[in-house]
Design a protein around this motif. Structure first.
Motif, PDB file in Angstrom:
ATOM      1  N   ALA A 267      18.016  -6.657 -66.169  1.00  0.00           N
ATOM      2  CA  ALA A 267      19.984  -6.025 -66.021  1.00  0.00           C
ATOM      3  C   ALA A 267      20.464  -6.982 -64.530  1.00  0.00           C
ATOM      4  N   GLU A 365      21.195  -5.975 -74.191  1.00  0.00           N
ATOM      5  CA  GLU A 365      22.513  -5.448 -73.331  1.00  0.00           C
ATOM      6  C   GLU A 365      22.803  -4.037 -73.415  1.00  0.00           C
ATOM      7  N   GLU A 366      23.390  -4.437 -74.840  1.00  0.00           N
ATOM      8  CA  GLU A 366      23.982  -2.735 -74.893  1.00  0.00           C
ATOM      9  C   GLU A 366      23.150  -1.609 -74.539  1.00  0.00           C
ATOM     10  N   ARG A 369      23.075  -1.530 -70.636  1.00  0.00           N
ATOM     11  CA  ARG A 369      25.178  -1.113 -69.958  1.00  0.00           C
ATOM     12  C   ARG A 369      24.929   0.266 -70.248  1.00  0.00           C
ATOM     13  N   ARG A 370      24.913   0.585 -71.593  1.00  0.00           N
ATOM     14  CA  ARG A 370      25.011   1.931 -71.743  1.00  0.00           C
ATOM     15  C   ARG A 370      23.966   3.033 -71.467  1.00  0.00           C
ATOM     16  N   PRO A 372      20.759   2.292 -68.919  1.00  0.00           N
ATOM     17  CA  PRO A 372      20.745   2.061 -68.139  1.00  0.00           C
ATOM     18  C   PRO A 372      19.702   2.718 -67.903  1.00  0.00           C
TER      19      PRO A 372
END
Ligand code: HEM
Length: 410
Positions: A267, A365-366, A369-370, A372
């Motif tokens: 992250a 990545e997602e 981000r969503r 975590p």
């Protein structure tokens, strides 16, 4: 040879190996390690008998030497001979195989695949929207098993979102549904792909790989290839990318859910991503092994091979070869991998590798981000299965702080 007492229990995997045995599924990691360390060419009594080649150098040498180790006898034991549907180019040898690779190659290059990024991201977020409010999900059931099919049909073939569910279901049933229904599901998939190709034949070209398949290449005899061969190519492009990428995506989620320190590092620092994805591909090498047929008497790692013998080249075992990968049974997101054996070597090296990498990168990545704080749910440990050539994760239940949906609703 080492005695069986010192190796994985329950079966002599060196002389009685079986890709489908419960003992292999159960003790997967230990068996791969034992093969590489102690028995570089194991033998199986199943399906008329086959050899299993496990060390990186031997797998690479056999995969590169296509004249001695032909792909035309089928990708798994028992598939050789005339008749029956094939998968091309994986069951072809050069130069016919090369003609398909040259024609398709430009549409699968890193640059060509990058152009799919926005669409793939939309598919990823659509799937996350489906469960983000719940705080708990079987990540395989609701994400990993769906994304590769949605990308293939939605992003590459342009099938509208609303028409995806039935063909997605047929593909899912064909790849990982109950064994007795798989034949029928494959017929449904082939019927869809055949209909799709026929419809596209009537439409103006779109400058995509379907145009290339429809144009065809010269076959073994220098004649325009048949319609069936075109269908075999489209089927291979579908079949090659579904279960494989599902396992990779599930593996990534499992690692993130169980290694918060790696999750935090990823992250924090995007520059770790491409190396980490390569390491996930190595560790979660979904293609356990694929077949070759010896065209002449030869030797592999001291084992005599007769003309006509069937060999399974174990890409998953090569990925665990300590000669190339220190502590091979551990995931090290900072590991440097020069060539990833998970994608094979030589003329058949995976044509879809850049798609798999991109799907994995966008998913990573997602998720970061969503979701975590992704964590393994109590009792949610992965459930694995092996299906001859492939390793699968059938279930992985994770928890996370619920979030909001972001996108489209259909
Ligand atoms: C993590 C994901 C993937 C893994 C581990 C994987 C693995 C492999 C391996 C080991 C081979 C070599 C076959 C051989 O040497 O006989 C291969 C070939 C192939 N893969 Fe993949 N694959 C993946 C994703 C994909 C995707 C997304 C596609 C979709 C286009 C795809 C399509 C193919 C095709 C068509 C071949 C045959 C190539 C040829 O024979 O010339 N694969 N793959």
């Amino acid at each position: 040879m080492t005695s069986i007492e010192e190796t994985a229990p329950g079966r002599d995997h060196f002389t009685d190996f079986d890709l489908d045995s419960p003992e292999f599924t159960e003790d997967y990691e230990q068996v791969l390690g034992d093969l590489v360390a102690k028995c570089p060419v194991a033998h199986s009594k199943v399906a008329g008998g086959y050899y299993v080649v496990s060390r990186y150098d031997d797998v690479r040498q056999c995969a590169q030497d296509w004249e001695t180790f032909s792909s035309e006898g089928g990708f798994e034991p028992g598939r050789g001979g005339e008749g029956g549907a094939k998968l091309y180019p994986v069951e072809l040898d050069p130069p016919y195989q090369t003609r398909w690779r040259n024609a398709l190659g430009p549409y699968f290059s890193p640059r060509a695949i990058r152009s799919r990024e926005a669409n793939i991201r939309e598919q990823v977020n659509y799937l996350i929207d489906g469960f983000i409010e719940k705080g708990r999900v079987d990540f395989v059931e609701e994400f990993a098993a769906h994304l590769p099919g949605r990308v293939f049909f939605g992003s590459f073939l342009g099938v509208p979102f609303s028409e995806l569910p039935p063909i997605q279901k047929a593909t899912d049933d064909a790849m990982r549904g109950p064994m007795e229904g798989r034949g029928e599901a494959w017929v449904a998939v082939a019927t869809f792909l055949d209909g799709y190709l026929r419809a596209r034949q009537e439409e103006p070209p779109r400058d995509d790989f379907i145009d290339v398949i429809l144009a065809g290449v010269e076959d073994h005899d220098g004649n325009p290839c048949s319609w069936d061969h075109k269908l075999y190519v489209l089927t291979d492009l579908l079949a090659g990318g579904i279960g494989t990428t599902t396992y990779l995506l599930a593996g990534i989620a499992h690692h993130l859910a169980t290694h918060p320190e790696d999750r935090a590092a990823l992250a924090e620092d995007r520059s770790l991503w491409s190396g980490a994805i390569e390491e996930f591909i190595r560790y979660y090498a979904s293609i356990v092994a694929l077949g070759r047929t010896a065209t002449r008497p030869t030797e592999v790692a001291g084992q005599s091979i007769a003309e006509g013998d069937f060999l399974m080249l174990s890409f998953a075992a090569a990925c665990r070869d300590p000669k190339y990968f220190e502590n091979p049974h551990e995931i090290d997101i900072r590991r440097k991998i020069a060539v990833n054996p998970a994608f094979s070597f030589g003329p058949h090296r995976c044509i879809g590798s850049h798609i798999a990498r991109l799907e994995a990168t966008i998913s990573l990545e997602e998720i970061l981000r969503r979701l975590p704080d992704l964590a393994l749910a109590e009792g949610g440990e992965p459930v694995y299965s092996n299906s001859t050539i492939a390793r699968n994760m059938d279930s992985l239940v994770v928890t996370f702080t619920p979030g909001e949906r972001e996108g489209r609703t259909e």
